[in-house]
Enzyme design. Structure first.
Site, PDB file in Angstrom:
ATOM      1  CE  LYS A   1      -1.234   2.094   3.124  1.00 60.42           C
ATOM      2  NZ  LYS A   1      -2.117   2.940   4.581  1.00 60.42           N
ATOM      3  CG  ASN A   2       2.764   2.395   3.514  1.00 62.68           C
ATOM      4  OD1 ASN A   2       1.756   3.452   3.663  1.00 62.68           O
ATOM      5  ND2 ASN A   2       3.721   1.783   4.559  1.00 62.68           N
TER       6      ASN A   2
ATOM      7  CB  CYS B   1      -3.727  11.201  11.652  1.00 65.83           C
ATOM      8  SG  CYS B   1      -1.958  10.720  12.016  1.00 65.83           S
TER       9      CYS B   1
ATOM     10  NE  ARG C   1       0.740  10.527  10.328  1.00 66.25           N
ATOM     11  CZ  ARG C   1       0.314   9.659   9.631  1.00 66.25           C
ATOM     12  NH1 ARG C   1       0.863   8.789   8.835  1.00 66.25           N
ATOM     13  NH2 ARG C   1      -0.509   8.814   9.560  1.00 66.25           N
TER      14      ARG C   1
ATOM     15  CG  ASP D   1       3.419   1.882   8.902  1.00 63.07           C
ATOM     16  OD1 ASP D   1       3.532   2.619  10.012  1.00 63.07           O
ATOM     17  OD2 ASP D   1       3.436   1.777   8.108  1.00 63.07           O
TER      18      ASP D   1
ATOM     19  NE  ARG E   1      -6.760   4.230   6.537  1.00 63.31           N
ATOM     20  CZ  ARG E   1      -6.009   4.512   7.283  1.00 63.31           C
ATOM     21  NH1 ARG E   1      -6.274   4.373   8.204  1.00 63.31           N
ATOM     22  NH2 ARG E   1      -4.898   4.681   6.605  1.00 63.31           N
TER      23      ARG E   1
END
Length: 429
Positions: free
Chosen positions: A22-23, A126, A131, A316, A408
């Protein structure tokens, strides 16, 4: 709202196909704004964030089409998608779209470089910290952009194109490295980015941009040099396998015990995390088809870890590793240095019987002999999967609520785990 139900106690045996990252996929999709030709991306994961970004790019005028699934691949897994930004119809990224996914802010770089202007909403905070976007603004200003902030929007203009320059990141930022590298590809002259992020996703983006005609050197090191060109062309490029998904399933096997092949995984993308996992007593065996992970019978050894930019232990995977350490034979210390507020999973792990205390940005985990299933609440993407890992080893039933966080970033998580013997299912509301 969907939930995931887990009955712990089963070992994991079999194979888990690792999806595209995803990233890596998100910045690659945004790079389609840099050219009026078609950019074809292979191995794009089927995730909520990807679908949201497709809608956001569509707002700017990007057309897309999805090719059929790869031969011999299960339906629903990673796809090939064609993106064509022949006509940019809108250079505004409105709040109602940017607020739903922070990475959509990154469109500011390609839009500014190609169109000479962009109006992009500030993304706001978030769940895992503020961030801020100051690095993005400072870096684009270094490339000659005129930037104002008005009513929650970044208003940016670059008359006669951006100009190459030297920019030193005051702190390592993957997102800002993505944005400035993309913007610099169409700038006049040479740009040198120092203290740049070294993550594999940055390298994957650079390789794609080079295939599109960009002149980039040094991606994967702390200094990236970009010589601007007048225009970029289309290309065909493959999204790298997801190193965070790889590490997550490796920790799931370490937690539950068993023997699983992580098919398509690449050890070089997360060697720092694999080295830590090996210290817990888990066998990590790179093979031609991926990575084999095995833990049979032996207890879990406690290991101290500190999150760091690549090639260190990734933030992560911090929550997942904490889930694993809840049943280690002894005390471990987990220090988070990348994001503030990234310990919200602690109170939910405690509902399962974990013993964790916090001291600033360090969590001290005292391993317990058993966890007991309970209803728990997901607070963000990585925290939610840490609860799944704990649930795989907990006695009885664990129900994880708010699993839209999982959707997600994890493609068909319950199907992949149940295919290896876990008792796990999605409960639709």
């Amino acid at each position: 709202m969907d939930r995931i139900r887990i009955v712990g106690g089963n070992h994991l045996e079999g194979r888990i196909p690792i999806s595209g990252a995803k990233n890596a996929a998100l910045p690659l999709m945004i790079a389609s704004l840099l050219t009026d030709d078609t950019l074809t991306l292979e191995n794009v994961p089927h995730l909520a964030d990807v679908e949201q970004l497709i809608r956001i790019l569509g707002n700017h005028g990007v057309d897309y089409s999805v090719n059929g699934r790869r031969e011999s691949q299960n339906e629903g897994y990673s796809r090939t998608i064609n993106f064509t930004a022949r006509n940019i119809v809108d250079t505004t990224a409105p709040y109602e779209l940017v607020s739903k996914m922070r990475a959509s802010f990154w469109v500011i770089g390609p839009l500014l470089a190609r169109m000479g202007e962009a109006k992009v909403s500030l993304p706001g905070g978030c769940a895992i910290g503020t961030r801020p976007v100051d690095l993005f603004i400072d870096g684009l200003q270094a490339l000659g952009a005129d930037i104002d902030v008005d009513s929650g929007y970044i208003l940016s203009k670059a008359k006669n194109r951006l100009r190459g320059n030297r920019y030193v990141f005051p702190k390592v930022s993957v997102g800002a490295t993505h944005v400035l590298m993309m913007a610099a590809t169409l700038a006049r002259g040479e740009t040198v980015l120092e203290n740049a992020a070294r993550e594999p996703e940055v390298v994957n983006l650079a390789e794609c941009l080079i295939a599109m005609g960009a002149k980039i050197d040094g991606a994967g090191t702390s200094t990236i040099t970009i010589e601007g060109v007048d225009a970029l062309s289309g290309a065909r490029h493959r999204v790298i396998p997801d190193r965070i998904e790889t590490g997550t399933y490796a920790m799931a096997v370490a937690m539950a015990g068993g023997d699983v092949l992580l098919e398509g995984a690449r050890a070089d993308l997360l060697q720092g995390a694999l080295d830590v996992l090996a210290q817990t007593g888990t066998e990590i065996i790179p093979v031609n088809s991926g990575i084999r992970v095995r833990r049979n019978g032996a207890g879990i050894s406690p290991v101290d870890v500190t999150t760091e930019p690549f090639p260190g232990f990734p933030t992560d995977l911090q929550a997942q590793f904490m889930g694993l350490m809840t049943m280690a034979k002894g005390k471990s210390r987990i220090t988070e240095t990348i994001f503030e507020n990234r310990f919200m999973h602690v109170q939910e792990l405690a509902r399962l019987g974990a013993h964790i205390t916090l001291a600033g940005q360090t969590a001290i985990v005292e391993g317990v002999s058993k966890l007991k299933g309970a209803p728990v609440m997901a607070t963000d993407l990585r925290a939610s999967v840490s609860l799944v890992i704990a649930g795989l080893a907990a006695e009885g039933e664990t129900v994880v609520n708010r699993v839209y966080h999982l959707d997600r970033g994890f493609e068909r998580l319950e199907e992949k785990l149940s295919g290896c013997g876990a008792t796990i299912e999605r409960l639709s509301s």
